[in-house]
Design an enzyme around this catalytic site. Structure first.
Site, short mmCIF file in Angstrom:
data_model
loop_
_atom_site.label_atom_id
_atom_site.label_comp_id
_atom_site.label_asym_id
_atom_site.label_seq_id
_atom_site.Cartn_x
_atom_site.Cartn_y
_atom_site.Cartn_z
N THR A 93 0.84 -1.20 0.00
CA THR A 93 0.00 0.00 0.00
C THR A 93 0.88 1.25 0.00
O THR A 93 0.60 2.24 -0.70
CB THR A 93 -0.95 0.00 1.21
OG1 THR A 93 -1.71 -1.20 1.19
CG2 THR A 93 -1.90 1.18 1.16
N HIS B 196 2.95 5.89 -2.71
CA HIS B 196 4.18 6.59 -3.12
C HIS B 196 4.16 6.86 -4.63
O HIS B 196 4.43 7.99 -5.07
CB HIS B 196 5.40 5.75 -2.73
CG HIS B 196 6.71 6.29 -3.23
ND1 HIS B 196 7.54 7.05 -2.45
CD2 HIS B 196 7.31 6.19 -4.45
CE1 HIS B 196 8.62 7.40 -3.18
NE2 HIS B 196 8.50 6.88 -4.39
N GLU B 197 3.86 5.83 -5.41
CA GLU B 197 3.87 6.02 -6.87
C GLU B 197 2.78 7.01 -7.28
O GLU B 197 2.99 7.83 -8.17
CB GLU B 197 3.73 4.68 -7.59
CG GLU B 197 4.87 3.69 -7.30
CD GLU B 197 6.27 4.24 -7.56
OE1 GLU B 197 6.44 5.15 -8.38
OE2 GLU B 197 7.22 3.76 -6.90
N HIS C 15 4.01 10.52 -7.04
CA HIS C 15 4.71 11.05 -8.22
C HIS C 15 3.72 11.60 -9.24
O HIS C 15 3.91 12.68 -9.79
CB HIS C 15 5.54 9.94 -8.89
CG HIS C 15 6.77 9.58 -8.11
ND1 HIS C 15 7.69 10.51 -7.67
CD2 HIS C 15 7.24 8.38 -7.70
CE1 HIS C 15 8.66 9.89 -7.02
NE2 HIS C 15 8.42 8.59 -7.01
N ASP D 104 10.76 12.22 -5.46
CA ASP D 104 11.36 11.41 -4.40
C ASP D 104 12.07 12.33 -3.43
O ASP D 104 12.66 13.33 -3.82
CB ASP D 104 12.37 10.42 -4.99
CG ASP D 104 11.69 9.21 -5.61
OD1 ASP D 104 10.74 8.69 -4.99
OD2 ASP D 104 12.12 8.80 -6.69
ZN LIG Z 1 9.59 7.31 -6.01
#
Ligand SMILES: [Zn+2]
Length: 132
Positions: free
Chosen positions: A65, A70-71, A74, A80
């Site tokens: 999860t 996190h993705e 983006h 990052d």
């Molecule tokens: Zn990343």
């Protein structure tokens, strides 16, 4: 067994930010794929791109999860930020493998809100699967 966490990442973002809504829909501006590589996102614009939910990180023990949120981060305009802190979503794999925090920090949520300011933008996505 690789059963899916289908919607939690989108739900987490939807409950953390107010200026953007992640939803299943068509035409999708975000397409999510699953493969055996390292998880990654190819961002083609704010709120659009492709996410690859790579099994490599899951197989190494990273929380799926957290990977997904996190993705999505983006796609929502966050870079990052390898702080090593579990409390930061965008610290990614610089945080310990045991880190299960999948919620953006207040600073991360606020950054996304400001990127999408003034427009309750729906971001349609498709194929939200971790495979089966
Ligand atoms: Zn990343």
């Amino acid at each position: 067994m690789r059963c899916g966490s289908r919607r939690p990442a989108a739900q987490i973002w939807n409950s953390s930010v107010t200026n953007v809504r992640l939803q299943a829909g068509s035409p999708a501006t975000v397409t999510i794929y699953v493969d055996s590589g390292w998880p990654r996102a190819y961002v083609t614009g704010l709120g659009s791109g492709r996410i690859y939910m790579g099994w490599q990180a899951v197989d190494q023990g990273y929380n799926r999860t957290r990977i997904a949120t996190h993705e999505w981060g983006h796609i929502l305009g966050l870079p990052d930020n390898r702080t090593g802190r579990c409390s930061d979503l965008m610290s990614g794999s610089s945080a310990p493998v045991s880190c299960a925090n999948a919620t953006p920090s207040a600073a991360e949520a606020s950054r996304v809100n400001s990127l999408f300011a003034g427009s309750a933008v729906p971001v349609p996505a498709k194929a939200y699967v971790w495979g089966s």
